[in-house]
Design a protein around this motif. Structure first.
Motif, mmCIF file in Angstrom:
data_model
loop_
_atom_site.group_PDB
_atom_site.id
_atom_site.type_symbol
_atom_site.label_atom_id
_atom_site.label_comp_id
_atom_site.label_asym_id
_atom_site.label_seq_id
_atom_site.Cartn_x
_atom_site.Cartn_y
_atom_site.Cartn_z
ATOM 1 N N ASP A 5 46.275 80.395 44.294
ATOM 2 C CA ASP A 5 47.407 79.558 44.651
ATOM 3 C C ASP A 5 48.587 79.841 43.721
ATOM 4 O O ASP A 5 48.591 80.849 43.009
ATOM 5 N N LEU A 6 49.570 78.961 43.704
ATOM 6 C CA LEU A 6 50.739 79.178 42.865
ATOM 7 C C LEU A 6 50.383 79.178 41.381
ATOM 8 O O LEU A 6 50.944 79.964 40.608
ATOM 9 N N GLY A 7 49.445 78.337 40.974
ATOM 10 C CA GLY A 7 48.995 78.345 39.583
ATOM 11 C C GLY A 7 48.416 79.700 39.195
ATOM 12 O O GLY A 7 48.656 80.205 38.092
ATOM 13 N N PHE A 8 47.657 80.305 40.103
ATOM 14 C CA PHE A 8 47.125 81.654 39.888
ATOM 15 C C PHE A 8 48.265 82.642 39.665
ATOM 16 O O PHE A 8 48.230 83.451 38.731
ATOM 17 N N ILE A 9 49.281 82.594 40.523
ATOM 18 C CA ILE A 9 50.414 83.523 40.416
ATOM 19 C C ILE A 9 51.103 83.361 39.058
ATOM 20 O O ILE A 9 51.403 84.353 38.382
ATOM 21 N N ARG A 10 51.325 82.129 38.640
ATOM 22 C CA ARG A 10 51.986 81.882 37.351
ATOM 23 C C ARG A 10 51.160 82.433 36.185
ATOM 24 O O ARG A 10 51.697 83.072 35.277
ATOM 25 N N ARG A 11 49.845 82.193 36.215
ATOM 26 C CA ARG A 11 48.977 82.681 35.131
ATOM 27 C C ARG A 11 48.894 84.207 35.142
ATOM 28 O O ARG A 11 48.913 84.844 34.085
ATOM 29 N N LEU A 12 48.824 84.816 36.330
ATOM 30 C CA LEU A 12 48.780 86.280 36.409
ATOM 31 C C LEU A 12 50.095 86.885 35.921
ATOM 32 O O LEU A 12 50.091 87.892 35.221
ATOM 33 N N ASN A 13 51.210 86.269 36.275
ATOM 34 C CA ASN A 13 52.500 86.762 35.788
ATOM 35 C C ASN A 13 52.588 86.682 34.270
ATOM 36 O O ASN A 13 53.111 87.586 33.625
ATOM 37 N N ALA A 14 52.071 85.606 33.697
ATOM 38 C CA ALA A 14 52.086 85.468 32.237
ATOM 39 C C ALA A 14 51.230 86.553 31.587
ATOM 40 O O ALA A 14 51.570 87.076 30.524
ATOM 41 N N LEU A 15 50.132 86.894 32.239
ATOM 42 C CA LEU A 15 49.196 87.877 31.698
ATOM 43 C C LEU A 15 49.633 89.316 31.942
ATOM 44 O O LEU A 15 49.562 90.161 31.050
ATOM 45 N N ARG A 16 50.091 89.612 33.172
ATOM 46 C CA ARG A 16 50.342 91.007 33.550
ATOM 47 C C ARG A 16 51.705 91.265 34.185
ATOM 48 O O ARG A 16 51.917 92.309 34.797
ATOM 49 N N GLY A 17 52.632 90.320 34.039
ATOM 50 C CA GLY A 17 53.959 90.503 34.627
ATOM 51 C C GLY A 17 54.723 91.642 33.974
ATOM 52 O O GLY A 17 54.437 92.051 32.850
ATOM 53 N N ILE A 18 55.716 92.142 34.664
ATOM 54 C CA ILE A 18 56.565 93.226 34.171
ATOM 55 C C ILE A 18 57.445 92.684 33.050
ATOM 56 O O ILE A 18 58.121 91.676 33.225
ATOM 57 N N GLN A 19 57.444 93.370 31.916
ATOM 58 C CA GLN A 19 58.286 92.980 30.784
ATOM 59 C C GLN A 19 59.521 93.882 30.733
ATOM 60 O O GLN A 19 59.391 95.100 30.704
ATOM 61 N N ARG A 20 60.684 93.277 30.716
ATOM 62 C CA ARG A 20 61.951 94.015 30.595
ATOM 63 C C ARG A 20 62.791 93.356 29.517
ATOM 64 O O ARG A 20 63.161 92.193 29.651
ATOM 65 N N ASP A 21 63.069 94.073 28.465
ATOM 66 C CA ASP A 21 63.895 93.553 27.369
ATOM 67 C C ASP A 21 63.416 92.194 26.883
ATOM 68 O O ASP A 21 64.206 91.284 26.643
ATOM 69 N N GLY A 22 62.108 92.048 26.760
ATOM 70 C CA GLY A 22 61.522 90.810 26.257
ATOM 71 C C GLY A 22 61.459 89.681 27.266
ATOM 72 O O GLY A 22 61.077 88.568 26.931
ATOM 73 N N VAL A 23 61.825 89.940 28.509
ATOM 74 C CA VAL A 23 61.808 88.920 29.556
ATOM 75 C C VAL A 23 60.737 89.293 30.581
ATOM 76 O O VAL A 23 60.657 90.439 31.022
ATOM 77 N N ASN A 24 59.927 88.308 30.957
ATOM 78 C CA ASN A 24 58.905 88.541 31.967
ATOM 79 C C ASN A 24 59.576 88.497 33.339
ATOM 80 O O ASN A 24 60.018 87.444 33.794
ATOM 81 N N ALA A 25 59.642 89.643 33.996
ATOM 82 C CA ALA A 25 60.266 89.749 35.315
ATOM 83 C C ALA A 25 59.283 89.465 36.448
ATOM 84 O O ALA A 25 59.612 89.659 37.614
ATOM 85 N N ARG A 26 58.086 89.057 36.081
ATOM 86 C CA ARG A 26 57.026 88.683 37.024
ATOM 87 C C ARG A 26 56.547 89.880 37.830
ATOM 88 O O ARG A 26 56.484 90.972 37.346
ATOM 89 N N GLY A 27 56.142 89.680 39.082
ATOM 90 C CA GLY A 27 55.711 90.773 39.943
ATOM 91 C C GLY A 27 54.268 91.223 39.764
ATOM 92 O O GLY A 27 53.853 92.222 40.332
ATOM 93 N N ALA A 28 53.492 90.479 38.981
ATOM 94 C CA ALA A 28 52.135 90.921 38.655
ATOM 95 C C ALA A 28 51.239 91.070 39.874
ATOM 96 O O ALA A 28 50.446 92.004 39.948
ATOM 97 N N VAL A 29 51.355 90.184 40.833
ATOM 98 C CA VAL A 29 50.463 90.271 41.993
ATOM 99 C C VAL A 29 50.749 91.547 42.784
ATOM 100 O O VAL A 29 49.821 92.212 43.250
ATOM 101 N N ASN A 30 52.011 91.923 42.906
ATOM 102 C CA ASN A 30 52.347 93.140 43.644
ATOM 103 C C ASN A 30 51.903 94.394 42.893
ATOM 104 O O ASN A 30 51.507 95.382 43.510
ATOM 105 N N ILE A 31 51.973 94.353 41.590
ATOM 106 C CA ILE A 31 51.574 95.494 40.764
ATOM 107 C C ILE A 31 50.054 95.687 40.771
ATOM 108 O O ILE A 31 49.560 96.798 40.835
ATOM 109 N N THR A 32 49.330 94.580 40.701
ATOM 110 C CA THR A 32 47.870 94.652 40.529
ATOM 111 C C THR A 32 47.088 94.694 41.836
ATOM 112 O O THR A 32 45.910 95.059 41.815
ATOM 113 N N MET A 33 47.694 94.327 42.928
ATOM 114 C CA MET A 33 46.956 94.252 44.194
ATOM 115 C C MET A 33 46.262 95.574 44.564
ATOM 116 O O MET A 33 45.085 95.567 44.941
ATOM 117 N N PRO A 34 46.929 96.725 44.455
ATOM 118 C CA PRO A 34 46.222 97.969 44.793
ATOM 119 C C PRO A 34 44.998 98.225 43.910
ATOM 120 O O PRO A 34 43.962 98.678 44.397
#
Length: 118
Positions: free
Chosen positions: A15-44
């Motif tokens: 659910d949304l809580g899963f998405i938030r936790r996955l983003n915190a764990l594996r989200g894209i980092q850009r200049d020290g900012v979490n740009a999220r996107g973890a579910v799209n990156i990890t799905m394959p």
């Protein structure tokens, strides 16, 4: 889906809580900012059965789980039989849960379509 670890049931929710936790764990980092996107990156890698991705999905699907509990659980499933069938079954169950998850079903369909194209 529910997994049992040391006699305690842990429901896994994609659910949304899963998405938030996955983003915190594996989200894209850009200049020290979490740009999220973890579910799209990890799905394959989830679809391909990557063990670390499976562990991260389990960890993020229940806020009460810890990395240690998840790692011990996966090790116990992986060594529960000589053929690896139990572990394969678990991977299939996780993927089925993601396929049906309220926040993961659409990214799952997109990842499957992209993988077929490519």
């Amino acid at each position: 889906m529910v997994i049992e670890i040391n006699g305690t049931d842990y429901p896994l929710n994609f659910d949304l809580g899963f998405i938030r936790r996955l983003n915190a764990l594996r989200g894209i980092q850009r200049d020290g900012v979490n740009a999220r996107g973890a579910v799209n990156i990890t799905m394959p890698t989830l679809i391909l059965g990557d063990v670390e991705t499976i562990a991260d999905y389990i960890l993020c699907a229940n806020k009460n789980l810890t990395l240690k509990k998840v790692d011990e659980y996966l090790e116990s499933v992986a060594t529960s039989d000589d053929t690896g069938e139990a572990f394969e079954k678990l991977i299939d169950e996780i993927i089925d849960g993601v396929k049906q998850g309220s926040m993961t079903r659409i990214p799952f369909k997109k990842a499957m379509a992209d993988m077929k194209k490519g």
